[in-house]
Design an enzyme around this catalytic site. Structure first.
Site, short mmCIF file in Angstrom:
data_model
loop_
_atom_site.label_atom_id
_atom_site.label_comp_id
_atom_site.label_asym_id
_atom_site.label_seq_id
_atom_site.Cartn_x
_atom_site.Cartn_y
_atom_site.Cartn_z
N HIS A 15 -7.55 -4.69 9.84
CA HIS A 15 -7.19 -4.52 8.43
C HIS A 15 -5.88 -5.22 8.10
O HIS A 15 -5.01 -5.40 8.95
CB HIS A 15 -7.17 -3.03 8.02
CG HIS A 15 -6.03 -2.22 8.52
ND1 HIS A 15 -6.14 -0.89 8.86
CD2 HIS A 15 -4.71 -2.52 8.74
CE1 HIS A 15 -4.96 -0.43 9.24
NE2 HIS A 15 -4.09 -1.40 9.18
N ASP B 29 0.80 -1.22 0.00
CA ASP B 29 0.00 0.00 0.00
C ASP B 29 0.84 1.28 0.00
O ASP B 29 2.05 1.24 0.22
CB ASP B 29 -0.97 0.01 1.20
CG ASP B 29 -0.33 -0.56 2.48
OD1 ASP B 29 0.91 -0.54 2.58
OD2 ASP B 29 -1.07 -1.00 3.36
N ASN C 130 -8.03 -2.64 13.84
CA ASN C 130 -9.42 -2.93 13.44
C ASN C 130 -9.49 -4.17 12.54
O ASN C 130 -10.51 -4.44 11.93
CB ASN C 130 -10.02 -1.72 12.72
CG ASN C 130 -9.24 -1.35 11.47
OD1 ASN C 130 -8.28 -2.02 11.10
ND2 ASN C 130 -9.65 -0.29 10.79
N GLU D 128 -9.84 -2.07 4.78
CA GLU D 128 -10.51 -1.68 6.01
C GLU D 128 -11.80 -2.48 6.22
O GLU D 128 -12.36 -3.02 5.26
CB GLU D 128 -10.85 -0.18 5.94
CG GLU D 128 -9.62 0.73 5.86
CD GLU D 128 -8.94 0.93 7.20
OE1 GLU D 128 -8.76 -0.03 7.98
OE2 GLU D 128 -8.53 2.09 7.47
#
Ligand code: F6R
Length: 219
Positions: free
Chosen positions: A107, A36, A105, A112
């Site tokens: 990811h 990313d 979370n 996400e």
């Protein structure tokens, strides 16, 4: 190799660098695909993932600079950049070994939590949790880019082998959810339960909520 940034893989990169310096590793034929990049950051911005990879890993080893791939944060057209990146990955024959960290979370990459799993590379709006977690690396929270490019689940799940690295008590809850909970896009990493060659490496704190029988200890 599919590579990640963040705190989790730093020890791994340091170890690989030290094996390289000892003469035990040769990266001249390695091709590296990063997961990313923040949208809007130029490659020479010190907060870009390109800078991270260059300074923490690539400049210390003998990788060919034409063999390291990372989305362009300043691409003019999101869709074109995502298609271009997926084509690059395809041309390279996909990923043999994917290194991953795990977001608080759930990811992986910047996939996400959501209603669906995104298959291909896409431009994503970062969640508040991610922006808060990553603010530690910026001057303040306002400076954290709000969007990023990330490879999708296809690239990760088609990797021949996946190694996920976790550390710290703050990851314990999400480690349990991801690897012992329901497989759901609300906890993106939970899809890794379906991968047939996954290694999860963690310190005691991060693995503290996993039943002891499922752990294999190394000293
Ligand atoms: C970074 C990435 C992210 C991180 C995750 C964990 O390239 O893809 O998924 O791996 O946010 O970050 P750290 O390791 O900083 O806790």
């Amino acid at each position: 190799m599919g590579l990640a940034t963040g705190t989790s893989p730093i020890g791994t990169y340091n170890q690989l660098i030290s094996w390289y310096k000892k003469g035990d590793l040769d990266f001249s034929k390695v091709r590296a695909i990063n997961l990313d990049e923040y949208k809007g950051l130029t490659r020479d911005n010190s907060q870009s993932y390109f800078s991270y990879m260059y300074h923490r890993f690539y400049k210390h080893i003998n990788i060919d600079f034409n063999s390291m791939f990372i989305p362009y944060g300043t691409a003019k057209n999101d869709e074109e950049e995502c298609v271009r990146y997926d084509r690059t990955i395809e041309t390279l024959g996909g990923v043999d070994l994917q290194l991953l960290g795990l977001g608080h979370n759930g990811h992986i990459g910047f996939n996400e939590p959501g209603q669906i799993y995104e298959i291909g590379t896409h431009c994503v709006k970062l969640s508040d949790t991610t922006i808060k977690a990553n603010a530690r690396l910026f001057k303040d929270e306002q400076e954290v880019p709000k969007y990023a490019y990330t490879v999708g689940m296809k690239t990760i799940m088609q990797a021949k082998k996946v190694v996920c690295i976790v550390s710290g008590e703050d990851k314990a809850y999400i480690v349990k959810e991801a690897f012992y909970g329901l497989v759901t896009p609300r906890v993106p990493a939970s899809i890794l339960q379906l991968h047939n060659d996954l290694v999860l490496i963690g310190d005691e704190a991060a693995l503290s909520q996993i039943p002891v029988n499922n752990l294999c200890a190394f000293s």
